[in-house]
Each structure stands twice: as C-alpha cells, then as structure tokens.
Design a protein around this motif. Structure first.
Motif, mmCIF file in Angstrom:
data_model
loop_
_atom_site.group_PDB
_atom_site.id
_atom_site.type_symbol
_atom_site.label_atom_id
_atom_site.label_comp_id
_atom_site.label_asym_id
_atom_site.label_seq_id
_atom_site.Cartn_x
_atom_site.Cartn_y
_atom_site.Cartn_z
ATOM 1 N N ARG A 1 8.087 7.002 -37.675
ATOM 2 C CA ARG A 1 7.300 7.982 -38.551
ATOM 3 C C ARG A 1 6.763 6.994 -39.472
ATOM 4 N NH1 ARG A 1 12.592 10.157 -41.185
ATOM 5 N NH2 ARG A 1 13.537 8.254 -40.328
ATOM 6 N N ALA A 2 5.218 6.970 -39.340
ATOM 7 C CA ALA A 2 4.342 6.241 -40.210
ATOM 8 C C ALA A 2 3.882 7.128 -41.314
ATOM 9 C CB ALA A 2 3.118 5.986 -39.315
ATOM 10 N N ASN A 3 3.659 6.417 -42.309
ATOM 11 C CA ASN A 3 2.936 6.953 -43.563
ATOM 12 C C ASN A 3 1.459 6.329 -43.715
ATOM 13 O OD1 ASN A 3 5.219 8.504 -44.483
ATOM 14 N ND2 ASN A 3 6.183 6.697 -45.593
ATOM 15 N N PRO A 4 0.330 7.111 -42.899
ATOM 16 C CA PRO A 4 -0.862 6.763 -42.849
ATOM 17 C C PRO A 4 -1.678 7.036 -44.242
ATOM 18 C CG PRO A 4 -0.643 8.646 -41.812
ATOM 19 C CD PRO A 4 0.941 8.188 -42.274
ATOM 20 N N ARG A 5 -2.698 6.752 -44.426
ATOM 21 C CA ARG A 5 -3.498 6.790 -45.438
ATOM 22 C C ARG A 5 -3.559 8.515 -45.696
ATOM 23 N NH1 ARG A 5 -8.456 3.674 -44.040
ATOM 24 N NH2 ARG A 5 -7.020 2.493 -43.136
ATOM 25 N N PRO B 1 11.248 4.072 -24.685
ATOM 26 C CA PRO B 1 10.022 4.858 -24.783
ATOM 27 C C PRO B 1 10.054 5.016 -26.098
ATOM 28 C CG PRO B 1 11.782 6.021 -23.946
ATOM 29 C CD PRO B 1 12.144 4.758 -23.553
ATOM 30 N N LEU B 2 8.969 5.177 -26.742
ATOM 31 C CA LEU B 2 8.576 5.481 -28.147
ATOM 32 C C LEU B 2 8.039 6.870 -28.412
ATOM 33 C CD1 LEU B 2 8.371 4.167 -31.055
ATOM 34 C CD2 LEU B 2 6.047 3.774 -30.597
ATOM 35 N N ALA B 3 8.626 7.618 -29.430
ATOM 36 C CA ALA B 3 8.371 8.891 -29.940
ATOM 37 C C ALA B 3 7.532 8.604 -31.205
ATOM 38 C CB ALA B 3 9.548 10.103 -30.026
ATOM 39 N N LEU B 4 6.364 9.036 -31.340
ATOM 40 C CA LEU B 4 5.592 8.480 -32.811
ATOM 41 C C LEU B 4 5.625 10.018 -33.199
ATOM 42 C CD1 LEU B 4 3.668 7.391 -34.574
ATOM 43 C CD2 LEU B 4 1.712 8.058 -33.010
ATOM 44 N N ILE B 5 6.156 10.256 -34.459
ATOM 45 C CA ILE B 5 6.032 11.449 -35.282
ATOM 46 C C ILE B 5 5.547 11.249 -36.548
ATOM 47 C CG2 ILE B 5 7.536 13.383 -36.177
ATOM 48 C CD1 ILE B 5 9.947 12.366 -34.943
ATOM 49 N N ILE B 6 4.307 12.317 -36.581
ATOM 50 C CA ILE B 6 3.222 12.302 -37.857
ATOM 51 C C ILE B 6 3.693 13.461 -38.592
ATOM 52 C CG2 ILE B 6 1.017 12.305 -38.149
ATOM 53 C CD1 ILE B 6 0.456 11.816 -35.223
ATOM 54 N N HIS B 7 3.794 13.094 -39.999
ATOM 55 C CA HIS B 7 4.088 14.245 -40.878
ATOM 56 C C HIS B 7 2.990 15.040 -41.126
ATOM 57 C CE1 HIS B 7 1.987 12.237 -44.408
ATOM 58 N NE2 HIS B 7 2.834 11.029 -44.199
ATOM 59 N N GLY B 8 3.455 16.144 -42.005
ATOM 60 C CA GLY B 8 2.456 17.077 -42.414
ATOM 61 C C GLY B 8 1.676 16.740 -43.722
ATOM 62 N N GLY B 9 0.806 17.814 -44.296
ATOM 63 C CA GLY B 9 0.227 17.329 -45.396
ATOM 64 C C GLY B 9 -1.237 17.564 -45.624
ATOM 65 N N PRO B 10 -1.958 16.419 -45.337
ATOM 66 C CA PRO B 10 -1.526 15.093 -45.010
ATOM 67 C C PRO B 10 -0.845 14.375 -46.212
ATOM 68 C CG PRO B 10 -3.980 15.219 -45.682
ATOM 69 C CD PRO B 10 -3.450 16.500 -45.674
ATOM 70 N N ALA B 11 -0.799 15.058 -47.082
ATOM 71 C CA ALA B 11 -0.223 14.404 -48.528
ATOM 72 C C ALA B 11 1.473 14.582 -48.441
ATOM 73 C CB ALA B 11 -0.608 14.816 -49.809
ATOM 74 N N GLY B 12 2.116 14.477 -47.204
ATOM 75 C CA GLY B 12 3.407 14.509 -47.040
ATOM 76 C C GLY B 12 3.852 12.904 -47.110
ATOM 77 N N GLU C 1 -6.331 5.061 -37.098
ATOM 78 C CA GLU C 1 -6.002 3.593 -36.831
ATOM 79 C C GLU C 1 -4.773 3.105 -37.479
ATOM 80 O OE1 GLU C 1 -7.773 1.937 -34.923
ATOM 81 O OE2 GLU C 1 -9.801 3.090 -34.728
ATOM 82 N N ASP C 2 -4.283 3.560 -38.601
ATOM 83 C CA ASP C 2 -3.262 3.453 -39.382
ATOM 84 C C ASP C 2 -1.878 3.608 -38.370
ATOM 85 O OD1 ASP C 2 -4.758 3.072 -41.481
ATOM 86 O OD2 ASP C 2 -3.976 4.911 -42.700
ATOM 87 N N ILE C 3 -1.904 4.771 -37.928
ATOM 88 C CA ILE C 3 -0.531 5.077 -36.789
ATOM 89 C C ILE C 3 -0.575 4.357 -35.572
ATOM 90 C CG2 ILE C 3 0.051 7.034 -35.289
ATOM 91 C CD1 ILE C 3 -1.141 8.784 -37.664
#
Length: 405
Positions: free
Chosen positions: A215-219, A177-188, A242-244
């Motif tokens: 843990r992706a760093n999207p635009r 199983p994959l846990a996708l975690i998205i950071h705050g910001g968006p400029a985190g 789309e980045d994520i």
C-alpha cells in the motif's frame, strides 16, 4: 471552517485555506479578534490540514489534530506566538481526540498495525496513554501477517513511503504474488491502522491467501505536507505512477514479490490509477478497478464534486481538452491487455456508475478479459455488511484466475 471562541472570549479561532480557495486541500489555523479586525495565521502543522480540537483554559493555545505521514498527531499551537509542539509522538492512528475543559487530560481512540481500536486517556502535560476500554482487545484473532513501513525513491528522486504486508505464512526462500493497492483521494493516505479492520480491501484476507500486499502513499497523498499533496496537480497518472511502480520494484528487489505474479487494484482515485496503470504497462497479470474514473471529461459533468477534479486539472475541460484527455485512461484504452475486473456501486454519485460502465464496455468490445460487478443500493463504496464482505473474495477469485493458474 470550525470557528470557536477562546475561553476568555477575546478571539475566534478557525481554519481556512487562506486568501484563495484551495480545493486540493489546505487548512491552516487563524485567529481574529471577537469584535472583528484582520485575521492572523498561526503556526503551520507540517501537513497543513488542521482539525481544531479546542483551546486551552488560559486561552494561550489551540489544540489541533492532523495526519503525520502514516501516523496521526495532536499539536499545541500558540495563539499569541509562533509556537507549535507535537504532543503524542505515538505509533499507530489516532482518532476522535478530546481535551478536557481544564486542559489537563486528553482522551483519544488509538489503533496500531497489530492492535484494533480502543479508548485511551492520558495527562496532557506528560503523555502516558492508559487503555480504558476493552471492546476489541479481548477478541481471539487469527494469526496476523507481518506489516512494516518501507521507503524508496521514485524515478525523479522523490522520497515515498508505503506499508508492506507479508503473506501470513511467509517463507523467505519463496517469492509471492504481490497485490498492489492504491488509495483514494488522491489526498488519502495509508496509515498505521489495524490490518484486520473491515474494508473494501481486507489486508489480512489477501495475506492469508498467499499474497504480499503493498500500500503505497504516492505524491498527492496527505500526511506529507502541502507540496507533496499538490505534487500531482495536472499530473495524474504520471508522477504518481512512477512512485507506485518504483515501490513495486522495491518489493521485488527485497526478494519478496514474484515479478511474474503482480496484481493491481484500487477504489475511487485508486480505481482511476488502476485504469491508468493498465494503459501504461503489461507488468500486471490482473487488475481490479473499483469505482474508477477513466474518463475525466464525462466525470466532470456527472460527479457531485466537479470543482475538485477541475482544481486538479487546472481548468475547465472545454478550456483544456488536451490535459483532460492526456490523463484519461479511456483515451488510451487500445493499450490495455491486462485482464481487468470492474466494480461499482449502482447509486454512486461521487464517481457515477457510467464511469465503470465506460471502461467495462470498452474492454469487452476490445476483447480484453473483463467482468463487471454492480452492487445494488451502493453509493461511493459498500455500506451494507454483506456487500462489503463480498468485495475482497470476488477480487481474489479474479486475481487467482490469472495469477495462480
């Protein structure tokens, strides 16, 4: 911001976003004569979000720190020329850099993916860090999961980076199983920090319970330059989505993630993205929205930083309802089928409690599996240790309920 005199007293060095306000985030370094005059911009760091450390003793250079993709860096910038030079070139994350008054030594705190924070010192002319503290290194940690930096291309060809943590007992013959975690910001930004750090999302906890963690760093993330940071202007929930998602596809393609056992979570802007993701896809079997903002109209009129959101949307909401509604998950709520947990602090002024309440009540009335967890006394993220340590286990219970059944 942060004005300082050069040691010879002839100039003032400061950071500024230039001739117009840039709430999305821009800090270049400038100098101006002490007796006034016209400011001059000095050389730009690649990321253009400089933090001044101090000036050289001969008043020829200013030293600044800035993010550099998933790492951090200290730069030497010429005060009287266009020179800029990175000094450290180290893996990991650097914080609290200090340079001696004679500019011969540098001290900083450094952590790496497998090493917690310690204090280091080095000669400035030749970087060779020597560890001078032992606050954490002597601790007996459990086995750490493998974490690596991965790269992929988004749908439009934009290069994206992320950190992938493998399950602790990874077996290459199995999918997880994959846990996708998205950071705050968006400029985190997700950086090369110690994966055993205390956090809202405890990376090693999820990995030790059988999850791969992306843990992706999207635009919109910092560390990749101004253009990248500004690339989701008036585009929240679309290009970054789309980045994520292309990152999720990358991990599936690596043979690590099971496409039938995907989970998504995030705090603040990460919570926003989580709410938006579940309106756009049914690929995730479970989601957890932390301090999310699904309604950008009501968010703008209740948050303590309305200018920041307006800067990203390009106008006040009464001037452009269409953009605010287009990028608000609450207006797409009828698309949601993913079981979604909602977590919020009772005293959150940055993303008011009512944002989480709106999404929870809508999901509940719609018949989508949901629960809402409210942490008392809590602002924009748990501060009390017992509350902070409660978050990841509650999320794991929610994920396992739908992913491991």
């Amino acid at each position: 911001t942060d004005p300082i005199f050069t040691p010879d007293g002839k100039s003032i060095i400061f950071t500024s976003d230039g001739k117009k306000n840039e709430p999305i985030g821009l800090r270049d370094v400038y100098k101006i004569a002490s007796n006034g005059g016209k400011p001059k911009k000095l050389a730009e760091t690649p990321n253009r979000r400089s933090n001044i450390i101090n000036c050289s003793s001969n008043s020829n250079f200013v030293y600044v720190s800035d993010a550099n993709k998933t790492r951090s860096e200290v730069y030497r910038i010429g005060i009287n020329n266009d020179e800029i030079k990175p000094l450290l070139n180290l893996d990991g994350r650097i914080s609290s850099p200090k340079i001696s008054d004679d500019t011969k030594m540098i001290a900083f705190v450094k952590q790496e993916l497998t090493q917690p924070n310690e204090v280091y010192v080095s000669e400035l002319i030749k970087i060779s860090p020597k560890k001078v503290s032992n606050f954490n290194s002597g601790l007996d940690f459990p086995k750490l999961a493998k974490t690596e930096l991965i790269e992929w291309k988004s749908k439009d060809g934009l290069e994206i980076e992320g950190l992938l943590t493998y399950p602790t007992k990874y077996n290459k013959r199995k999918k997880y199983p994959l846990a996708l975690i998205i950071h705050g910001g968006p400029a985190g930004v997700f950086s090369q920090s110690f994966t055993g750090n205390p956090s809202i999302y405890i990376i090693e906890y999820f990995a030790s319970n059988g999850y791969a963690v992306l843990r992706a760093n999207p635009r919109g993330s910092t560390g990749y330059g101004k253009d990248f940071r500004f690339a989701n202007f008036k585009d929240w929930g679309f290009g970054d989505y789309e980045d994520i998602m292309s990152g999720v596809d990358k991990v599936i393609g690596m043979g690590i993630a099971d496409p039938e056992r995907l989970a998504v979570m995030g705090w603040s802007y990460g919570g926003y993205m989580t709410s938006f993701v579940v309106t756009r896809t049914e690929r995730f079997k479970a989601a957890s929205m932390g301090a999310g903002l699904p309604n950008l109209v009501s968010m703008t009129t209740t948050t303590d930083i309305p200018d920041y959101l307006v800067a990203h949307m390009g106008a006040e909401f009464w001037e452009d309802y269409e953009t605010y509604e287009k990028h608000s998950a609450i207006y797409r709520i009828n698309n949601v089928k993913t079981p979604t947990q909602v977590i919020h602090g009772a005293n959150d002024l940055r993303v008011p409690f009512t944002q989480g309440q709106e999404f929870y009540v809508a999901l509940k009335r719609k018949g989508v599996p949901t629960e809402m967890i409210v942490y008392p006394r809590t602002p924009h993220g748990p501060r009390e240790p017992k509350l902070l340590m409660d978050v990841s286990p509650r999320i794991l219970l929610w994920l396992d309920k739908f992913i491991k059944r």
